[in-house]
Design a protein around this motif. Structure first.
Motif, mmCIF file in Angstrom:
data_model
loop_
_atom_site.group_PDB
_atom_site.id
_atom_site.type_symbol
_atom_site.label_atom_id
_atom_site.label_comp_id
_atom_site.label_asym_id
_atom_site.label_seq_id
_atom_site.Cartn_x
_atom_site.Cartn_y
_atom_site.Cartn_z
ATOM 1 N N ASP A 1 23.393 -8.969 -9.716
ATOM 2 C CA ASP A 1 22.915 -9.261 -11.616
ATOM 3 C C ASP A 1 21.457 -8.653 -11.513
ATOM 4 O OD1 ASP A 1 23.756 -11.808 -11.501
ATOM 5 O OD2 ASP A 1 22.439 -12.494 -9.767
ATOM 6 N N VAL A 2 20.896 -7.498 -10.820
ATOM 7 C CA VAL A 2 19.250 -6.443 -10.829
ATOM 8 C C VAL A 2 19.812 -5.744 -11.753
ATOM 9 C CG1 VAL A 2 18.085 -5.228 -10.047
ATOM 10 C CG2 VAL A 2 18.922 -7.085 -8.492
ATOM 11 N N ILE A 3 19.373 -5.601 -12.551
ATOM 12 C CA ILE A 3 20.259 -4.435 -13.549
ATOM 13 C C ILE A 3 19.061 -3.428 -14.047
ATOM 14 C CG2 ILE A 3 20.376 -4.167 -16.175
ATOM 15 C CD1 ILE A 3 21.540 -6.564 -15.622
ATOM 16 N N HIS A 4 17.585 -3.442 -13.053
ATOM 17 C CA HIS A 4 17.031 -2.415 -13.378
ATOM 18 C C HIS A 4 15.538 -2.470 -12.788
ATOM 19 C CE1 HIS A 4 14.786 1.217 -14.953
ATOM 20 N NE2 HIS A 4 13.642 0.173 -16.058
ATOM 21 N N ASP B 1 1.224 -1.146 -0.061
ATOM 22 C CA ASP B 1 -0.232 -0.319 0.244
ATOM 23 C C ASP B 1 0.780 1.427 0.114
ATOM 24 O OD1 ASP B 1 -2.244 -1.322 -0.205
ATOM 25 O OD2 ASP B 1 -3.041 -0.873 2.299
ATOM 26 N N VAL B 2 0.492 1.928 -0.604
ATOM 27 C CA VAL B 2 0.907 3.685 -0.997
ATOM 28 C C VAL B 2 -0.274 4.472 -0.574
ATOM 29 C CG1 VAL B 2 3.540 2.981 -1.824
ATOM 30 C CG2 VAL B 2 1.310 3.755 -3.729
ATOM 31 N N ALA B 3 0.404 5.548 0.081
ATOM 32 C CA ALA B 3 -0.285 7.191 -0.063
ATOM 33 C C ALA B 3 -0.565 7.862 -0.937
ATOM 34 C CB ALA B 3 0.496 7.748 1.531
ATOM 35 N N SER B 4 0.005 7.523 -1.652
ATOM 36 C CA SER B 4 -0.236 8.437 -3.126
ATOM 37 C C SER B 4 0.446 7.963 -4.220
ATOM 38 C CB SER B 4 0.354 9.775 -2.680
ATOM 39 O OG SER B 4 1.278 10.031 -2.899
ATOM 40 N N PRO B 5 0.024 8.208 -5.779
ATOM 41 C CA PRO B 5 0.984 7.770 -7.046
ATOM 42 C C PRO B 5 2.486 8.285 -6.204
ATOM 43 C CG PRO B 5 -0.805 8.758 -6.872
ATOM 44 C CD PRO B 5 -1.112 8.857 -5.856
ATOM 45 N N GLU B 6 2.118 9.035 -6.474
ATOM 46 C CA GLU B 6 3.786 10.139 -5.775
ATOM 47 C C GLU B 6 4.919 9.114 -5.035
ATOM 48 O OE1 GLU B 6 1.363 12.753 -7.320
ATOM 49 O OE2 GLU B 6 1.008 11.562 -6.241
ATOM 50 N N ALA B 7 3.853 8.726 -4.776
ATOM 51 C CA ALA B 7 5.655 7.841 -3.302
ATOM 52 C C ALA B 7 5.642 6.584 -4.191
ATOM 53 C CB ALA B 7 4.158 7.784 -2.300
ATOM 54 N N ALA B 8 4.971 6.081 -5.057
ATOM 55 C CA ALA B 8 5.359 4.746 -5.900
ATOM 56 C C ALA B 8 6.864 4.554 -5.375
ATOM 57 C CB ALA B 8 5.093 4.033 -6.862
ATOM 58 N N ALA B 9 7.648 4.025 -5.431
ATOM 59 C CA ALA B 9 9.504 3.666 -5.527
ATOM 60 C C ALA B 9 9.861 2.430 -5.041
ATOM 61 C CB ALA B 9 9.793 4.723 -4.893
ATOM 62 N N VAL B 10 10.668 1.524 -5.846
ATOM 63 C CA VAL B 10 10.924 0.261 -5.095
ATOM 64 C C VAL B 10 11.902 0.147 -4.012
ATOM 65 C CG1 VAL B 10 12.247 -1.863 -6.030
ATOM 66 C CG2 VAL B 10 10.790 -0.743 -7.283
ATOM 67 N N THR B 11 11.146 -0.789 -3.174
ATOM 68 C CA THR B 11 12.036 -0.451 -1.950
ATOM 69 C C THR B 11 12.948 -1.066 -2.123
ATOM 70 O OG1 THR B 11 11.081 -1.902 -0.833
ATOM 71 C CG2 THR B 11 10.064 0.536 -0.517
ATOM 72 N N ASP B 12 14.233 -1.221 -0.962
ATOM 73 C CA ASP B 12 15.140 -2.423 -1.079
ATOM 74 C C ASP B 12 14.259 -3.707 -0.892
ATOM 75 O OD1 ASP B 12 16.970 -0.497 -2.330
ATOM 76 O OD2 ASP B 12 18.038 0.091 -0.071
ATOM 77 N N ASP B 13 13.926 -3.860 0.818
ATOM 78 C CA ASP B 13 12.952 -5.020 1.394
ATOM 79 C C ASP B 13 12.141 -5.272 0.029
ATOM 80 O OD1 ASP B 13 13.386 -4.710 2.941
ATOM 81 O OD2 ASP B 13 11.948 -3.666 4.472
ATOM 82 N N GLU B 14 11.776 -4.542 -0.802
ATOM 83 C CA GLU B 14 10.878 -5.655 -2.336
ATOM 84 C C GLU B 14 11.288 -6.353 -3.610
ATOM 85 O OE1 GLU B 14 6.747 -2.906 -3.134
ATOM 86 O OE2 GLU B 14 8.780 -1.728 -3.026
ATOM 87 N N THR B 15 12.571 -5.228 -2.958
ATOM 88 C CA THR B 15 14.050 -6.117 -4.513
ATOM 89 C C THR B 15 14.412 -7.022 -3.485
ATOM 90 O OG1 THR B 15 14.613 -4.171 -5.469
ATOM 91 C CG2 THR B 15 15.982 -6.065 -5.254
ATOM 92 N N GLU B 16 14.341 -7.638 -1.824
ATOM 93 C CA GLU B 16 15.276 -8.304 -1.598
ATOM 94 C C GLU B 16 13.885 -9.079 -2.016
ATOM 95 O OE1 GLU B 16 18.147 -9.223 -0.449
ATOM 96 O OE2 GLU B 16 19.505 -7.497 -0.244
ATOM 97 N N TYR B 17 13.104 -9.041 -1.379
ATOM 98 C CA TYR B 17 11.609 -10.136 -1.255
ATOM 99 C C TYR B 17 11.481 -10.914 -2.572
ATOM 100 C CZ TYR B 17 7.114 -12.303 -1.545
ATOM 101 O OH TYR B 17 5.587 -12.989 -1.595
ATOM 102 N N LEU B 18 11.840 -10.134 -3.774
ATOM 103 C CA LEU B 18 11.694 -10.696 -5.273
ATOM 104 C C LEU B 18 12.661 -11.979 -5.282
ATOM 105 C CD1 LEU B 18 10.296 -7.402 -7.389
ATOM 106 C CD2 LEU B 18 8.930 -9.373 -6.366
ATOM 107 N N LEU B 19 14.015 -11.427 -5.039
ATOM 108 C CA LEU B 19 15.403 -12.230 -4.691
ATOM 109 C C LEU B 19 14.829 -13.364 -4.531
ATOM 110 C CD1 LEU B 19 18.291 -9.790 -5.122
ATOM 111 C CD2 LEU B 19 17.557 -11.277 -7.356
#
Length: 506
Positions: A308-311, A275-293
């Protein structure tokens, strides 16, 4: 009023829903204007997982109607936009302690039979020990099901719909904000950020994550459903796939993630839900990157690391707020909210897969005496000649084979790239000559994106009209910036790790 032309319909927001409504309405003879505060498809509609799918996982929540509707649309989109779509196989491994094999078998069986399939193959049980796809996975995973969905270039789907709308007379305005709107003598008078004034009989608010804001501040109503803004983050890594199959991977928390072959050289992994408070607050977090990896590495034989994360990128899904429901249970279906007495409608939610039927539903309410037409009409770029009984995918393959022969003086990889980006518009571009090579992108391409696709900045080209930002070196990206009159600054040798796909507020 400064603009004497009266429009039947003013659409605020040119993501996939707004673009689809504009195309459908203009093709029915309505006088349409559509505008967006940022680039077309610059927010959620260029930051999706790039799938045309029914949503296999939604069957767990008995969303049979939504899945059936989306599966039927999957076939339509593969047919009308064959240059930017294709059938995509998915391997769903059985994992101990998670959904039992009988459940996976039942789910894929239902998925095959909820809607008619003409292009997409049926599912099958496979032995990963003898399948090429299995080589990328740990030997613990032996049994899987292969099912099929579709892949789409989301941002280009937006552009194709807008091109068809413009061809049918729509006024299409990027980077133009509605500053204010008021009712005058039964009509809407909208003041735009460029100083113009538009008159319209009706407004459709298709602003996506900004829809509730537009409803309150522009339309002056408070009856639109509350939105739940959910960030979906994705990472792009070195290619992990063996072959063309994607993976659908179960996780111990009940979620699933996809690993999809992406842009030839990479893999796309997503998505999260936060969940995010506003569209402008959208940004990939380090925690999300770690979760996906970690989610990917639970299955992969050769683990991925941060190196290995390019983008990475994040988009915001504007979901209808449903009290008491979690991430996975919240509906992905859309809702059309008519605002009584003011000739206005707000579009809430939806999936990229069902944008066209959403548009048909809108037009069924506001132009009841007109006929549906978009299901059988190829989008610009997908309008190659078809033989009797030939579907769009087969027609595109035949057309591309002929194009490769006709343009054999070009590198075949370049011809294929342009064909899968522009479709039939690639042919006259190649015939006329591509001009100067700016390091992997050609001057004639940039002129096309500027003159025919409303591109105004290097980002519009590198990250939305194409994904060349992943492939071009720093000097080439700087050349594209210079071509658009931007100051490239110091040339960066590496890719930007994160690219924000958030448009400014409406």
């Amino acid at each position: 009023m400064s603009d004497p032309i009266l429009h039947d319909l003013l659409i605020i927001g040119a993501g996939i829903n707004g673009a689809g409504i504009a195309r459908d309405a203009a093709g029915r003879g309505l006088k349409v204007a559509i505008l967006d505060a940022g680039d077309f498809g610059g927010a959620t509609s260029s930051a999706s997982t790039k799938l045309i799918h029914g949503g296999l996982r939604y069957l767990e929540f008995y969303a049979f109607g939504l899945v059936r509707k989306a599966l039927a649309e999957r076939e339509v989109l593969l047919d009308i936009a064959p240059h930017i779509t294709w059938p995509q196989g998915f391997v769903l491994p059985h994992a101990a302690g998670m959904r039992p094999e009988w459940m996976l078998r039942l789910g894929t069986f239902l998925y095959d039979h909820l809607a008619r399939r003409d292009v997409v193959p049926g599912s099958a049980h496979i032995d990963l020990r003898s399948e090429r796809a299995g080589r990328a996975l740990k030997p613990d995973y032996r049994s899987a099901f292969r099912y099929w969905d579709g892949w789409v270039d989301d941002a280009r789907l937006v552009i194709a719909n807008l091109q068809d709308a413009a061809k049918n007379g729509a006024l299409v305005l990027p980077r133009t904000r509605v500053v204010a709107a008021r009712r005058t003598e039964g009509l809407w008078e909208a003041t735009l950020s460029d100083g113009r004034t538009l008159a319209a009989r009706r407004i459709v608010n298709a602003a996506g994550p900004w829809a509730d804001q537009v409803a309150r501040t522009i339309l002056g109503v408070n009856d639109a459903p509350a939105l739940r803004l959910v960030q979906g983050s994705h990472i792009v890594t070195r290619r992990v796939h063996m072959g063309r199959d994607a993976f659908m991977l179960q996780q111990p928390d009940g979620r699933i993630i996809f690993i999809i072959p992406y842009e030839r050289d990479y893999s796309l992994i997503g998505t999260t839900e936060r969940d995010v408070a506003s569209p402008e607050a959208a940004a990939v977090t380090d925690d999300e990157t770690e979760y996906l990896l970690a989610a990917a590495n639970r299955y992969l034989l050769r683990p991925l690391t941060q190196d290995d994360v390019i983008h990475r990128y994040a988009g915001v899904r504007p979901l209808i707020l449903e009290t008491g429901k979690g991430d996975r249970e919240t509906t992905r279906d859309y809702r059309l909210v008519e605002h009584p007495g003011i000739d206005a409608m707000t579009v809430i939610g939806g999936k990229i897969t069902t944008y066209r039927v959403l548009a048909e539903d809108v037009l069924a309410r506001i132009a009841k005496k007109t006929k549906r037409w978009t299901a059988g009409a190829p989008l610009p770029g997908g309008d190659m000649e078809r033989l009797r009984g030939e579907n769009g995918q087969a027609a595109f393959k035949r057309w591309l084979d002929n194009l490769l022969i006709e343009q054999r003086n070009y590198d075949p990889g370049l011809v294929k790239r342009l064909a899968h980006t522009l479709g039939t518009a690639a042919q006259p571009l190649l015939e006329a000559g591509l001009g100067a090579n700016l390091g992997g992108v050609f001057e004639a391409e940039l002129q096309h994106y500027r003159d025919h696709e409303w591109a105004m900045t290097s980002d519009d080209v590198l990250w939305r009209r194409t994904k060349l930002g992943l492939h071009l070196g720093g000097p080439a990206r700087a050349e594209v910036s210079r071509w658009f009159g931007e100051d490239p600054g110091e040339v960066q040798p590496d890719l930007p790790m994160t690219h924000r796909f958030a448009a400014p507020g409406v």
